[in-house]
Design an enzyme around this catalytic site. Sequence first.
Site, PDB file in Angstrom:
ATOM      1  CG  HIS A  62      -0.354 -23.418   5.720  1.00  0.00           C
ATOM      2  ND1 HIS A  62      -0.951 -22.349   5.088  1.00  0.00           N
ATOM      3  CD2 HIS A  62      -0.722 -23.342   7.027  1.00  0.00           C
ATOM      4  CE1 HIS A  62      -1.641 -21.650   5.975  1.00  0.00           C
ATOM      5  NE2 HIS A  62      -1.524 -22.235   7.151  1.00  0.00           N
ATOM      6  CD  GLU A  65      -0.092 -23.318   1.771  1.00  0.00           C
ATOM      7  OE1 GLU A  65       0.646 -22.348   2.040  1.00  0.00           O
ATOM      8  OE2 GLU A  65      -1.321 -23.327   1.998  1.00  0.00           O
ATOM      9  CG  HIS A 214       1.343 -19.047   2.757  1.00  0.00           C
ATOM     10  ND1 HIS A 214       0.830 -19.861   3.738  1.00  0.00           N
ATOM     11  CD2 HIS A 214       1.997 -18.055   3.406  1.00  0.00           C
ATOM     12  CE1 HIS A 214       1.168 -19.391   4.926  1.00  0.00           C
ATOM     13  NE2 HIS A 214       1.879 -18.286   4.757  1.00  0.00           N
ATOM     14  CE1 TYR A 256      -9.335  -9.363  11.769  1.00  0.00           C
ATOM     15  CE2 TYR A 256     -10.709 -11.156  10.934  1.00  0.00           C
ATOM     16  CZ  TYR A 256     -10.532  -9.808  11.208  1.00  0.00           C
ATOM     17  OH  TYR A 256     -11.521  -8.910  10.935  1.00  0.00           O
ATOM     18  CD  GLU A 275      -1.735 -17.923  -0.484  1.00  0.00           C
ATOM     19  OE1 GLU A 275      -1.411 -19.064  -0.870  1.00  0.00           O
ATOM     20  OE2 GLU A 275      -2.194 -17.698   0.660  1.00  0.00           O
TER      21      GLU A 275
END
Length: 308
Positions: A62, A65, A214, A256, A275
């Site tokens: 991402h 990130e 992430h 998903y 994370e």
Amino acid sequence: MPIVRTDVPMTSALCNETILRIVGTYPFCRSELLTTTAFDRPIRTLVIGQGPRKVIYSAAHHANEWITTPVLLKFVEEFAEAIQSGGEIFGVDAGELARTVTIYTVPMVDPDGVDLVTGVIRPGQAQYEMAAGIAENFPNIPFPDGWKANLLGVDLNLNYPAGWLQARQIKYAQGYDRPAPRDFVGRSPLNQLETRALAGYTEAVDPELVLAYHSQGKEIYWQFGGYDIPGARALGEDFARTSGYTLSDVPEESAYAGYKDWFIQNFRRPGYTIEVGEGTNPLPLSQFDEIYRDNLGILVTAATDLPR
């Protein structure tokens, strides 16, 4: 003088330069060009070790990130320096670890998006204006700071064939039914150069485990689709203990079509989304040192597969 910069935003050019400098400094590290993006930015691997156990660590799926990229780069650099000096990393003999594991890293999966968020792509430039046009349809998402997707408006961590239809149903219902700064799953699984390359690389390496980095939340996700992967929870608990993070179930709206979901489904081996940090993405570099300290134990433990 460390090679990895942790005092400036990690752009695609800086990432590429850093990888090449690490390989030039430590000949036992190696890199290959995994692919180039639709906008011709390179996605490089950085590999260390020569052991039979294989693991893949990825970061910056991402755009906002990107702070996860220097986590992997700094880890490889510190590991390499410890090998060269005959030292340890996180209390483990670095030379011995390098003989038992090969760590394949993909430090920046989404270089196009990262360059938008970090300001390399400037207002007035064609790529910026194209992204701004996409963002206009989603005025509640800050631009460019809220941008997670690649520059084509596809959320790369929703583009894998693991419950992709469920992800599409959820995200379409939320209004993400076209290119967007985040949460658009694409027109079909693996229809992006970035995801197709990483999936192909993963199949070629055939790793025992993957970590997908992430931000944010200080959480570790380890499940997908009810698959019972032997040892996955226990190793996730080790990660939680060493990092202070929480081992968590994935929220349904995010459950998903991610990289680790696809890996668990296809390989039936442990896969984890980590994370890092806390706050609003992009996280400030003032959090980097704490993030790195928290995650060093995860990065070493995942390589050894041994509780610490």
